[in-house]
Design an enzyme around this catalytic site. Sequence first.
Site, mmCIF file in Angstrom:
data_model
loop_
_atom_site.group_PDB
_atom_site.id
_atom_site.type_symbol
_atom_site.label_atom_id
_atom_site.label_comp_id
_atom_site.label_asym_id
_atom_site.label_seq_id
_atom_site.Cartn_x
_atom_site.Cartn_y
_atom_site.Cartn_z
ATOM 1 C CB THR A 255 -4.210 11.438 8.186
ATOM 2 O OG1 THR A 255 -3.516 11.585 6.946
ATOM 3 C CG2 THR A 255 -5.580 12.090 8.075
ATOM 4 N NE ARG A 256 -6.140 6.013 11.622
ATOM 5 C CZ ARG A 256 -6.631 4.815 11.889
ATOM 6 N NH1 ARG A 256 -6.616 4.367 13.141
ATOM 7 N NH2 ARG A 256 -7.129 4.052 10.940
ATOM 8 N NE ARG B 242 -7.646 -4.450 18.832
ATOM 9 C CZ ARG B 242 -6.772 -3.562 19.303
ATOM 10 N NH1 ARG B 242 -6.473 -3.565 20.585
ATOM 11 N NH2 ARG B 242 -6.206 -2.682 18.510
ATOM 12 N NE ARG B 243 -6.154 0.561 18.732
ATOM 13 C CZ ARG B 243 -5.548 0.823 17.586
ATOM 14 N NH1 ARG B 243 -6.183 1.475 16.625
ATOM 15 N NH2 ARG B 243 -4.306 0.437 17.382
ATOM 16 C CE LYS B 244 -18.252 3.081 20.571
ATOM 17 N NZ LYS B 244 -19.207 3.442 19.504
ATOM 18 C CE LYS C 218 -3.012 -3.091 13.262
ATOM 19 N NZ LYS C 218 -4.229 -2.578 12.639
ATOM 20 C CG ASP C 219 -4.285 -4.312 8.315
ATOM 21 O OD1 ASP C 219 -5.032 -4.127 9.295
ATOM 22 O OD2 ASP C 219 -3.438 -3.492 7.932
ATOM 23 N NE ARG D 1 -10.835 4.188 7.719
ATOM 24 C CZ ARG D 1 -11.322 3.847 6.519
ATOM 25 N NH1 ARG D 1 -12.627 3.846 6.308
ATOM 26 N NH2 ARG D 1 -10.514 3.501 5.536
ATOM 27 N N GLY D 2 -7.957 7.287 8.412
ATOM 28 C CA GLY D 2 -6.785 7.933 7.838
ATOM 29 C C GLY D 2 -5.512 7.227 8.257
ATOM 30 C CG ASN D 3 -1.831 8.550 6.446
ATOM 31 O OD1 ASN D 3 -1.851 9.438 7.295
ATOM 32 N ND2 ASN D 3 -1.582 8.816 5.169
ATOM 33 C CB VAL D 4 0.198 6.659 11.508
ATOM 34 C CG1 VAL D 4 0.820 7.225 12.779
ATOM 35 C CG2 VAL D 4 -0.172 5.193 11.713
ATOM 36 N NE ARG E 99 -3.220 0.032 2.987
ATOM 37 C CZ ARG E 99 -3.417 0.476 4.225
ATOM 38 N NH1 ARG E 99 -2.977 -0.204 5.271
ATOM 39 N NH2 ARG E 99 -4.067 1.621 4.435
ATOM 40 C CB CYS F 17 -9.366 -6.530 11.169
ATOM 41 S SG CYS F 17 -9.928 -5.600 9.753
ATOM 42 C CB THR G 24 -10.336 4.310 18.188
ATOM 43 O OG1 THR G 24 -9.995 3.034 17.616
ATOM 44 C CG2 THR G 24 -11.476 4.089 19.180
#
Length: 526
Positions: A154-155, A131-133, A79-80, A149-152, A9, A244, A127
């Site tokens: 961007t977040r 799972r985290r929620k 994990k994806d 959402r978004g890449n690291v 990606r 996931c 988030t």
Amino acid sequence: MKKLIIGTRGSDLALWQANHIMKELAAIGLESEIKIIKTQGDKILNLRLDKLEGKGFFTKELEDELMAGTIDIAVHSLKDLPTVNPPGLTIAAIPKREEATEYLLILKDCVDVSKKLSLKKGAMVGTSSNRRKSQLLGLRPDLEIEDLRGNVPTRIAKLRNEDYDAILLAKAGVKRLGLDLSDLHVEELQTTELISAPAQGALGIQIRESDTELFAALQPLNDARTAEEVGVERKVLNLFEGGCHMPLGCYCKKEGADFEVWTAKANDAEDFPKRLFLRAGSSEGLAERIVAAYNADKKRPAKVFISREIGEHSYFRRALAESGIEIEGRSLIRTFPIVNILDPFYLKNIDWIFFSSRNGVEYFFKLNPQLPKKTRFGVVGHGSEDALRQFGHFADFVGESGDVTEVAADFAALVPGQTVLFPRAADSLQTVQKALGADTRIVDLPIYETVTEENIDGSSADVLIFTSPSNVDAYFAGNLLEPGQQVIAIGSSTGRKFEEMGVTYTRPYSPDEIGLAEAVFALEVR
């Protein structure tokens, strides 16, 4: 061998991963180049991940090109990746994984160290992970969770823009990108506190099954320990038939000859997670044992006795209520202060203060100590850590094991040549003090004493939980175990009491409410 084409990606993190593997390939004499491929997950940014169709929305396009022969290697965040490979593809290597812990990044004006996770009351956390929620709301039901959402990068930019008070990210991604977080408060959540996604922090190198020569060439990149650990995690995910977006955390680590596995599973993002800890001598059949423990037909305890008062909104009470288990909580001891004014002598030139109990923390700070700025804090476990937070202090050392002997050894290795103050109960065993080296100066401060209650009534609960050796003495001065009752002991010193009595007991991994909930959930009524 020909020049290999690596498919990846195009996010910053995915490119870091691909370039990392390219360097690893070069180190074993394999030349490669990178091809960027857009996936469904990259193209659709206006939907939550659990609203996207299918399971491999960050991986399918890479797998399609791999099968078409336009790339030779696909590099994935493991994990994806769905737990079952498409026909004709295989995971050739799993390199040693990065830490699987989580980073909670908090705007500095939203920090409240007196509260769990250091988040102010009602904070908005970003988030899109169910799972985290689920686990966040289990720990802090007052939080407001919003999609992110978004890449690291961007977040993190959205957090800095104050769209959120805090966000949760995998430490591995932040660390790999080498991002500067100095303007944020960073709270690292251990895997025993917030259980990571299956295979979090691990990479998967996927190739065509027919490329047997390439498979053999990639074996130097495979880490057997990581592969076995994440194999357990991914098998659990597979047996639960989840993708996931399932609110499932599973983390396995090999400790000596044993495998230790933490699992948290909820029905949906709003549901309180059921947590489990298991230890086994082999990974064989371990995933099946974990999944069986969640079977709805499993006969669980109807009632649990614990030798401690349990708050109405405590994690332990809510966890047991989720499984329909009643709690009988009553302390069998009373505590009294034996110091009312703190002599400044005790605080002179100290480097550390170590607390072995919640009571020690509370009685010490009731004395309003004027602490040197350089003072650091050590605590025996997360229960004492939470008590310390309530007085506005972070622990610099937290015992991660319920075995106080192990905690003592870890702390002793940290403080040679330093001065440590020990506020304690008058009758404490002083296990940590005895483990310190001769060059460590001990300042002893007995500040409270315990008195056992008399004529204590027994309990008919299915499970009896004892929080200290003195509680064991108090209960069994006039009571016996009833047939079928099971015992949980918090801490190794409490466990030794039962060993002396010839009683079989369970000890939770961590001596706090989360560890207790895990231990009770693992039991089956005989």
